[in-house]
Write a protein that holds these residues in place. Sequence first.
Motif, PDB file in Angstrom:
ATOM      1  N   ALA A 146      -3.205   6.790  -0.536  1.00 22.01           N
ATOM      2  CA  ALA A 146      -3.373   6.022  -1.772  1.00 22.01           C
ATOM      3  C   ALA A 146      -3.478   6.954  -2.975  1.00 22.01           C
ATOM      4  CB  ALA A 146      -4.634   5.158  -1.678  1.00 22.01           C
ATOM      5  N   GLN A 169       0.648   1.610 -10.109  1.00 22.42           N
ATOM      6  CA  GLN A 169       0.034   2.724  -9.393  1.00 22.42           C
ATOM      7  C   GLN A 169      -1.485   2.569  -9.319  1.00 22.42           C
ATOM      8  OE1 GLN A 169       1.676   4.602  -7.433  1.00 22.42           O
ATOM      9  NE2 GLN A 169       2.297   6.476  -8.467  1.00 22.42           N
ATOM     10  N   ALA A 217      -7.457   6.738  -7.847  1.00 22.84           N
ATOM     11  CA  ALA A 217      -7.769   5.594  -8.705  1.00 22.84           C
ATOM     12  C   ALA A 217      -8.243   6.024 -10.085  1.00 22.84           C
ATOM     13  CB  ALA A 217      -8.819   4.711  -8.038  1.00 22.84           C
ATOM     14  N   GLY A 229      -5.806   0.533  -1.924  1.00 25.34           N
ATOM     15  CA  GLY A 229      -6.047   1.498  -0.859  1.00 25.34           C
ATOM     16  C   GLY A 229      -7.523   1.827  -0.718  1.00 25.34           C
ATOM     17  N   ARG A 230      -8.244   1.882  -1.840  1.00 25.71           N
ATOM     18  CA  ARG A 230      -9.664   2.226  -1.796  1.00 25.71           C
ATOM     19  C   ARG A 230     -10.502   1.079  -1.250  1.00 25.71           C
ATOM     20  NH1 ARG A 230     -12.589   3.579  -7.371  1.00 25.71           N
ATOM     21  NH2 ARG A 230     -12.410   1.309  -7.555  1.00 25.71           N
ATOM     22  N   ARG A 241       0.835  -1.204   0.000  1.00 23.46           N
ATOM     23  CA  ARG A 241       0.000   0.000   0.000  1.00 23.46           C
ATOM     24  C   ARG A 241       0.864   1.247   0.000  1.00 23.46           C
ATOM     25  NH1 ARG A 241      -4.702  -1.446   4.423  1.00 23.46           N
ATOM     26  NH2 ARG A 241      -4.235  -3.653   4.590  1.00 23.46           N
ATOM     27  N   SER A 258       0.678   5.285   1.147  1.00 25.25           N
ATOM     28  CA  SER A 258      -0.111   6.164   2.003  1.00 25.25           C
ATOM     29  C   SER A 258       0.327   7.615   1.786  1.00 25.25           C
ATOM     30  CB  SER A 258       0.076   5.769   3.476  1.00 25.25           C
ATOM     31  OG  SER A 258      -0.711   6.591   4.308  1.00 25.25           O
ATOM     32  N   MET A 278       4.376   7.427  -2.597  1.00 22.45           N
ATOM     33  CA  MET A 278       3.472   7.906  -3.637  1.00 22.45           C
ATOM     34  C   MET A 278       4.201   8.867  -4.571  1.00 22.45           C
ATOM     35  SD  MET A 278      -0.199   9.771  -3.227  1.00 22.45           S
ATOM     36  CE  MET A 278      -1.021  10.494  -4.638  1.00 22.45           C
ATOM     37  N   PHE A 299      -2.158   0.014  -6.663  1.00 27.84           N
ATOM     38  CA  PHE A 299      -2.026   0.605  -5.326  1.00 27.84           C
ATOM     39  C   PHE A 299      -3.273   1.414  -4.975  1.00 27.84           C
ATOM     40  CE2 PHE A 299       2.757   0.803  -6.324  1.00 27.84           C
ATOM     41  CZ  PHE A 299       2.978  -0.441  -5.757  1.00 27.84           C
ATOM     42  N   ALA A 300      -3.774   2.152  -5.965  1.00 21.75           N
ATOM     43  CA  ALA A 300      -4.954   2.988  -5.730  1.00 21.75           C
ATOM     44  C   ALA A 300      -6.175   2.137  -5.412  1.00 21.75           C
ATOM     45  CB  ALA A 300      -5.219   3.854  -6.963  1.00 21.75           C
TER      46      ALA A 300
END
Length: 292
Positions: free
Chosen positions: A156, A282, A159, A289-290, A152, A154, A234, A285-286
């Motif tokens: 995120a 990426q 998206a 995180g969501r 993850r 942080s 990020m 990851f988005a």
Amino acid sequence: MAAEGSRAADVRRAGWLALVASVLTVGLIAYGSWVRVSGSGLGCPDWPLCEGVLVPEIQGATAIEFGHRVYAGITMLIVAAAAAFAFRARAHDRLTSHLLVGALAAILVQAVLGGITVLTELHSMVRLAHLTFSLLTLALLTGGAVRALDVRLSPAPDARRWRALVIAAAFVVLAGGTIVGTGHSAGCPGLPLCDSRSSTEAAWLHLVHRAAATALLLALVWTAWQARDKGGWMLRMSVIAALLAAAQFTVGVSAVAFRLPQELRIMHLGLAATVWWAVVAQWSFALLGRNR
């Protein structure tokens, strides 16, 4: 509890194997470019054997094409192992299972398309389909690795933005593949635009590819600039994606300026694969995180 721990361990094994396979897939795409630009696509004129035997005489174009098949076979085995671990733990993490089983299906289709490419004597549209499934395999492996390893960032990433960048990156790579497939790689020797030496078809294909690549580069640079306040990984990942796109753009321009030397053409597709890998990562990851 022990069974739950075993399934969680299987998911992590699947994630690490998927990560290794994704690295190998980037190399496999670049290797495929070497096969093409070196004129070795028919180094093994039959499939699945090579010159009618399992292991041919290793020399010249045959060595390059056979090496590509061996490399692809090793990658496929690692993808299969990742999919097997993920499927065994599907009750624990169904999404990872779907992603990595999907990656296995995609790489099998890719292998068959590679064989059809040989049997059709390098048909342009089959080669484009082969590249498309390479990108799909890499995307599924990347998403599966991110999900399984629970990586993850942080905060995120956004998206929706990265989904748009994934679509743009796919368009740029496949537009380039269309130029190659239609035989127009050298069809636009002018910079920054085509000139009277270019046919109308070649000029339009190159114009679309160059405009899309420029727009993607600017979007990635802008995204990295906006991420400067976020800091951490990020920002680092956004900067890496922008730098890779800048390198790929520079190599593409240089390839035209120096009349398409083999080394730059191989680097161009290899870097395109890494840009695709970076933007898909990426987006993964988005989404992670969501969703979590």
